[in-house]
Design a protein around this motif. Structure first.
Motif, PDB file in Angstrom:
ATOM      1  N   ILE A  88     -32.721  22.389  82.583  1.00 36.67           N
ATOM      2  CA  ILE A  88     -33.388  23.411  81.754  1.00 36.67           C
ATOM      3  C   ILE A  88     -34.315  22.739  80.749  1.00 36.67           C
ATOM      4  O   ILE A  88     -35.452  23.189  80.551  1.00 36.67           O
ATOM      5  CB  ILE A  88     -32.347  24.306  81.058  1.00 36.67           C
ATOM      6  CG1 ILE A  88     -31.641  25.195  82.080  1.00 36.67           C
ATOM      7  CG2 ILE A  88     -32.994  25.154  79.959  1.00 36.67           C
ATOM      8  CD1 ILE A  88     -30.448  25.945  81.535  1.00 36.67           C
ATOM      9  N   ALA A  89     -33.850  21.666  80.115  1.00 36.01           N
ATOM     10  CA  ALA A  89     -34.683  20.967  79.133  1.00 36.01           C
ATOM     11  C   ALA A  89     -35.928  20.372  79.782  1.00 36.01           C
ATOM     12  O   ALA A  89     -37.020  20.455  79.227  1.00 36.01           O
ATOM     13  CB  ALA A  89     -33.870  19.877  78.441  1.00 36.01           C
ATOM     14  N   ILE A 131     -27.090  20.978  84.389  1.00 33.57           N
ATOM     15  CA  ILE A 131     -27.841  22.227  84.220  1.00 33.57           C
ATOM     16  C   ILE A 131     -28.648  22.198  82.930  1.00 33.57           C
ATOM     17  O   ILE A 131     -29.826  22.579  82.913  1.00 33.57           O
ATOM     18  CB  ILE A 131     -26.892  23.443  84.259  1.00 33.57           C
ATOM     19  CG1 ILE A 131     -26.373  23.639  85.676  1.00 33.57           C
ATOM     20  CG2 ILE A 131     -27.598  24.706  83.762  1.00 33.57           C
ATOM     21  CD1 ILE A 131     -25.246  24.647  85.793  1.00 33.57           C
ATOM     22  N   LEU A 132     -28.048  21.734  81.836  1.00 34.46           N
ATOM     23  CA  LEU A 132     -28.772  21.666  80.564  1.00 34.46           C
ATOM     24  C   LEU A 132     -29.935  20.688  80.627  1.00 34.46           C
ATOM     25  O   LEU A 132     -31.015  20.949  80.080  1.00 34.46           O
ATOM     26  CB  LEU A 132     -27.815  21.293  79.434  1.00 34.46           C
ATOM     27  CG  LEU A 132     -26.801  22.367  79.052  1.00 34.46           C
ATOM     28  CD1 LEU A 132     -25.826  21.825  78.015  1.00 34.46           C
ATOM     29  CD2 LEU A 132     -27.492  23.609  78.551  1.00 34.46           C
ATOM     30  N   ILE A 133     -29.762  19.559  81.301  1.00 35.71           N
ATOM     31  CA  ILE A 133     -30.859  18.597  81.464  1.00 35.71           C
ATOM     32  C   ILE A 133     -31.982  19.222  82.289  1.00 35.71           C
ATOM     33  O   ILE A 133     -33.165  19.075  81.957  1.00 35.71           O
ATOM     34  CB  ILE A 133     -30.347  17.289  82.099  1.00 35.71           C
ATOM     35  CG1 ILE A 133     -29.478  16.528  81.098  1.00 35.71           C
ATOM     36  CG2 ILE A 133     -31.500  16.424  82.589  1.00 35.71           C
ATOM     37  CD1 ILE A 133     -28.744  15.334  81.691  1.00 35.71           C
ATOM     38  N   LEU A 150     -22.316  21.264  83.840  1.00 34.53           N
ATOM     39  CA  LEU A 150     -22.948  21.885  82.680  1.00 34.53           C
ATOM     40  C   LEU A 150     -24.024  20.971  82.095  1.00 34.53           C
ATOM     41  O   LEU A 150     -25.123  21.432  81.767  1.00 34.53           O
ATOM     42  CB  LEU A 150     -21.897  22.212  81.616  1.00 34.53           C
ATOM     43  CG  LEU A 150     -22.379  22.879  80.342  1.00 34.53           C
ATOM     44  CD1 LEU A 150     -22.985  24.245  80.639  1.00 34.53           C
ATOM     45  CD2 LEU A 150     -21.239  23.017  79.351  1.00 34.53           C
ATOM     46  N   VAL A 151     -23.742  19.690  81.997  1.00 34.42           N
ATOM     47  CA  VAL A 151     -24.721  18.734  81.467  1.00 34.42           C
ATOM     48  C   VAL A 151     -25.940  18.655  82.386  1.00 34.42           C
ATOM     49  O   VAL A 151     -27.082  18.648  81.921  1.00 34.42           O
ATOM     50  CB  VAL A 151     -24.072  17.341  81.266  1.00 34.42           C
ATOM     51  CG1 VAL A 151     -25.122  16.281  80.988  1.00 34.42           C
ATOM     52  CG2 VAL A 151     -23.046  17.391  80.146  1.00 34.42           C
TER      53      VAL A 151
END
Length: 65
Positions: free
Chosen positions: A58-59, A54-56, A51-52
């Motif tokens: 996306i950012a 994926i969020l990185i 999850l982390v």
């Protein structure tokens, strides 16, 4: 009896449900009656790291535009 593959998918479903806060009381009690918490801890760690990542991604994609 569950096969090993079914057991892994059941643990993944339990971890995801607990992560999002939608796990039923019945499933919670079933999970706590397992012999070892380690499969839940390991899969939970993998899910959180994923999850982390994926969020990185996306950012970074959002800031590159």
């Amino acid at each position: 009896m569950y096969s090993r593959t079914n057991a892994v998918w059941q643990i993944i479903k339990s971890v995801l449900a607990a992560l999002f806060g939608v796990q039923s009381q019945q499933q919670l009690h079933q999970d706590f009656n397992q012999q070892s918490p380690w499969p839940f801890i390991i899969i939970g760690g993998i899910v959180i790291v994923g999850l982390v990542v994926i969020l990185i991604a996306i950012a970074r994609q959002a800031t590159a535009i």
